[in-house]
Design a protein around this motif. Structure first.
Motif, PDB file in Angstrom:
ATOM      1  N   SER A 207       0.760  -1.100   0.108  1.00  0.00           N
ATOM      2  CA  SER A 207      -0.178   0.012   0.062  1.00  0.00           C
ATOM      3  C   SER A 207       0.580   1.156   0.157  1.00  0.00           C
ATOM      4  O   SER A 207       0.559   2.218  -0.737  1.00  0.00           O
ATOM      5  CB  SER A 207      -0.898   0.093   1.361  1.00  0.00           C
ATOM      6  N   ALA A 208       2.002   1.208   0.864  1.00  0.00           N
ATOM      7  CA  ALA A 208       2.874   2.465   0.733  1.00  0.00           C
ATOM      8  C   ALA A 208       3.603   2.782  -0.585  1.00  0.00           C
ATOM      9  O   ALA A 208       3.591   3.851  -0.749  1.00  0.00           O
ATOM     10  CB  ALA A 208       3.879   1.948   1.855  1.00  0.00           C
ATOM     11  N   ALA A 209       3.610   1.472  -0.953  1.00  0.00           N
ATOM     12  CA  ALA A 209       4.547   1.536  -2.496  1.00  0.00           C
ATOM     13  C   ALA A 209       3.761   2.167  -3.363  1.00  0.00           C
ATOM     14  O   ALA A 209       3.855   3.040  -4.107  1.00  0.00           O
ATOM     15  CB  ALA A 209       5.059   0.189  -2.860  1.00  0.00           C
ATOM     16  N   ALA A 210       2.362   1.741  -3.320  1.00  0.00           N
ATOM     17  CA  ALA A 210       1.495   2.141  -4.231  1.00  0.00           C
ATOM     18  C   ALA A 210       1.191   3.662  -4.116  1.00  0.00           C
ATOM     19  O   ALA A 210       0.982   4.326  -5.218  1.00  0.00           O
ATOM     20  CB  ALA A 210       0.042   1.279  -4.221  1.00  0.00           C
ATOM     21  N   LEU A 211       1.188   4.078  -2.812  1.00  0.00           N
ATOM     22  CA  LEU A 211       0.797   5.673  -2.675  1.00  0.00           C
ATOM     23  C   LEU A 211       2.003   6.315  -3.168  1.00  0.00           C
ATOM     24  O   LEU A 211       1.775   7.490  -3.550  1.00  0.00           O
ATOM     25  CB  LEU A 211       0.601   5.667  -1.024  1.00  0.00           C
ATOM     26  N   THR A 212       3.261   5.963  -2.902  1.00  0.00           N
ATOM     27  CA  THR A 212       4.608   6.645  -3.492  1.00  0.00           C
ATOM     28  C   THR A 212       4.391   6.650  -4.925  1.00  0.00           C
ATOM     29  O   THR A 212       4.856   7.664  -5.454  1.00  0.00           O
ATOM     30  CB  THR A 212       5.797   5.876  -2.965  1.00  0.00           C
ATOM     31  N   LEU A 213       4.064   5.697  -5.631  1.00  0.00           N
ATOM     32  CA  LEU A 213       4.218   5.572  -7.044  1.00  0.00           C
ATOM     33  C   LEU A 213       3.072   6.308  -7.829  1.00  0.00           C
ATOM     34  O   LEU A 213       2.841   6.617  -8.870  1.00  0.00           O
ATOM     35  CB  LEU A 213       4.247   3.963  -7.475  1.00  0.00           C
ATOM     36  N   ALA A 214       1.719   6.621  -6.824  1.00  0.00           N
ATOM     37  CA  ALA A 214       0.445   7.120  -7.661  1.00  0.00           C
ATOM     38  C   ALA A 214       0.936   8.415  -8.471  1.00  0.00           C
ATOM     39  O   ALA A 214       0.314   8.432  -9.593  1.00  0.00           O
ATOM     40  CB  ALA A 214      -0.293   7.601  -6.464  1.00  0.00           C
ATOM     41  N   PRO A 215       1.849   9.179  -8.085  1.00  0.00           N
ATOM     42  CA  PRO A 215       2.026  10.307  -8.980  1.00  0.00           C
ATOM     43  C   PRO A 215       2.494   9.956 -10.210  1.00  0.00           C
ATOM     44  O   PRO A 215       2.501  10.604 -11.370  1.00  0.00           O
ATOM     45  CB  PRO A 215       2.960  11.583  -8.192  1.00  0.00           C
ATOM     46  N   LEU A 216       3.600   9.066 -10.133  1.00  0.00           N
ATOM     47  CA  LEU A 216       4.139   8.440 -11.410  1.00  0.00           C
ATOM     48  C   LEU A 216       3.167   7.536 -12.260  1.00  0.00           C
ATOM     49  O   LEU A 216       3.442   7.686 -13.518  1.00  0.00           O
ATOM     50  CB  LEU A 216       5.546   7.572 -11.086  1.00  0.00           C
ATOM     51  N   ALA A 217       2.432   6.773 -11.576  1.00  0.00           N
ATOM     52  CA  ALA A 217       1.563   5.976 -12.326  1.00  0.00           C
ATOM     53  C   ALA A 217       0.337   6.577 -12.896  1.00  0.00           C
ATOM     54  O   ALA A 217      -0.266   5.784 -13.808  1.00  0.00           O
ATOM     55  CB  ALA A 217       1.432   4.660 -11.514  1.00  0.00           C
ATOM     56  N   THR A 218       0.046   7.683 -12.724  1.00  0.00           N
ATOM     57  CA  THR A 218      -1.152   8.418 -13.164  1.00  0.00           C
ATOM     58  C   THR A 218      -1.249   8.259 -14.665  1.00  0.00           C
ATOM     59  O   THR A 218      -0.523   8.836 -15.351  1.00  0.00           O
ATOM     60  CB  THR A 218      -1.269   9.702 -12.663  1.00  0.00           C
ATOM     61  N   GLY A 219      -2.387   7.545 -14.940  1.00  0.00           N
ATOM     62  CA  GLY A 219      -2.388   7.530 -16.720  1.00  0.00           C
ATOM     63  C   GLY A 219      -1.732   6.442 -17.263  1.00  0.00           C
ATOM     64  O   GLY A 219      -1.881   6.224 -18.539  1.00  0.00           O
ATOM     65  N   THR A 220      -1.114   5.489 -16.620  1.00  0.00           N
ATOM     66  CA  THR A 220      -0.295   4.489 -17.126  1.00  0.00           C
ATOM     67  C   THR A 220      -1.279   2.983 -17.203  1.00  0.00           C
ATOM     68  O   THR A 220      -2.105   3.053 -16.478  1.00  0.00           O
ATOM     69  CB  THR A 220       1.079   3.915 -16.493  1.00  0.00           C
ATOM     70  N   SER A 221      -0.892   2.265 -18.060  1.00  0.00           N
ATOM     71  CA  SER A 221      -1.639   1.020 -18.234  1.00  0.00           C
ATOM     72  C   SER A 221      -1.530   0.310 -17.076  1.00  0.00           C
ATOM     73  O   SER A 221      -0.401   0.535 -16.226  1.00  0.00           O
ATOM     74  CB  SER A 221      -1.126   0.398 -19.570  1.00  0.00           C
ATOM     75  N   ALA A 222      -2.514  -0.931 -17.038  1.00  0.00           N
ATOM     76  CA  ALA A 222      -2.093  -2.031 -15.957  1.00  0.00           C
ATOM     77  C   ALA A 222      -0.835  -2.664 -16.156  1.00  0.00           C
ATOM     78  O   ALA A 222      -0.126  -3.032 -15.025  1.00  0.00           O
ATOM     79  CB  ALA A 222      -3.240  -2.757 -16.169  1.00  0.00           C
ATOM     80  N   GLN A 223      -0.428  -2.823 -17.321  1.00  0.00           N
ATOM     81  CA  GLN A 223       1.013  -3.703 -17.312  1.00  0.00           C
ATOM     82  C   GLN A 223       2.057  -2.607 -16.884  1.00  0.00           C
ATOM     83  O   GLN A 223       3.160  -3.316 -16.294  1.00  0.00           O
ATOM     84  CB  GLN A 223       1.068  -3.902 -18.967  1.00  0.00           C
ATOM     85  N   PHE A 224       1.959  -1.389 -17.328  1.00  0.00           N
ATOM     86  CA  PHE A 224       3.091  -0.409 -16.789  1.00  0.00           C
ATOM     87  C   PHE A 224       2.964  -0.453 -15.302  1.00  0.00           C
ATOM     88  O   PHE A 224       4.037  -0.266 -14.667  1.00  0.00           O
ATOM     89  CB  PHE A 224       2.999   0.730 -17.668  1.00  0.00           C
TER      90      PHE A 224
END
Length: 121
Positions: free
Chosen positions: A27-44
């Motif tokens: 959960s913490a990793a996902a929260l940290t990555l959220a700004p980078l992952a916004t708009g990326t595909s599920a695979q990415f």
């Protein structure tokens, strides 16, 4: 879930799942990555969350440009085939905002299709 709702809508299902994970580190990793992952595909997103250090490192390096690209080009960026990945990286500036079909034409091994797409990009 209420606290995460404002950002969750812009994230892939994969990252939404990770945000709600009972495992605190996931959960913490996902929260940290959220700004980078916004708009990326599920695979990415999966690559960003990957426990494989090489995959994760590569996805992190490409994340700033990935969200502006089609799922097709995101897939090509993460390709284990070095020439496909290099071609995708080279084409990224031209392919920003293009459809999956147009991206496929840019990455096409058919020289005529590829040349035409490059001229129109």
């Amino acid at each position: 879930a209420l606290a995460l709702a404002p950002i969750a809508a812009r994230l892939s299902t994969e990252l939404q799942r990770a945000l709600l994970s009972p495992d605190a580190s996931t959960s913490a990793a996902a929260l940290t990555l959220a700004p980078l992952a916004t708009g990326t595909s599920a695979q990415f997103t999966s690559a960003l969350l990957s426990p494989n250090a090489s995959t994760n490192k590569r996805a992190l390096a490409l994340a700033p440009i990935a969200a502006r690209l089609s799922t097709e080009l995101q897939r090509a960026l993460l390709s284990p085939d070095a020439s496909t990945s290099a071609a995708a990286l080279t084409l990224a500036p031209l392919a920003t905002g293009t459809s999956a079909q147009f991206t496929s034409a840019l990455l096409s091994p058919n020289a005529s299709t590829n040349k035409r797409a490059l001229a129109l990009a």
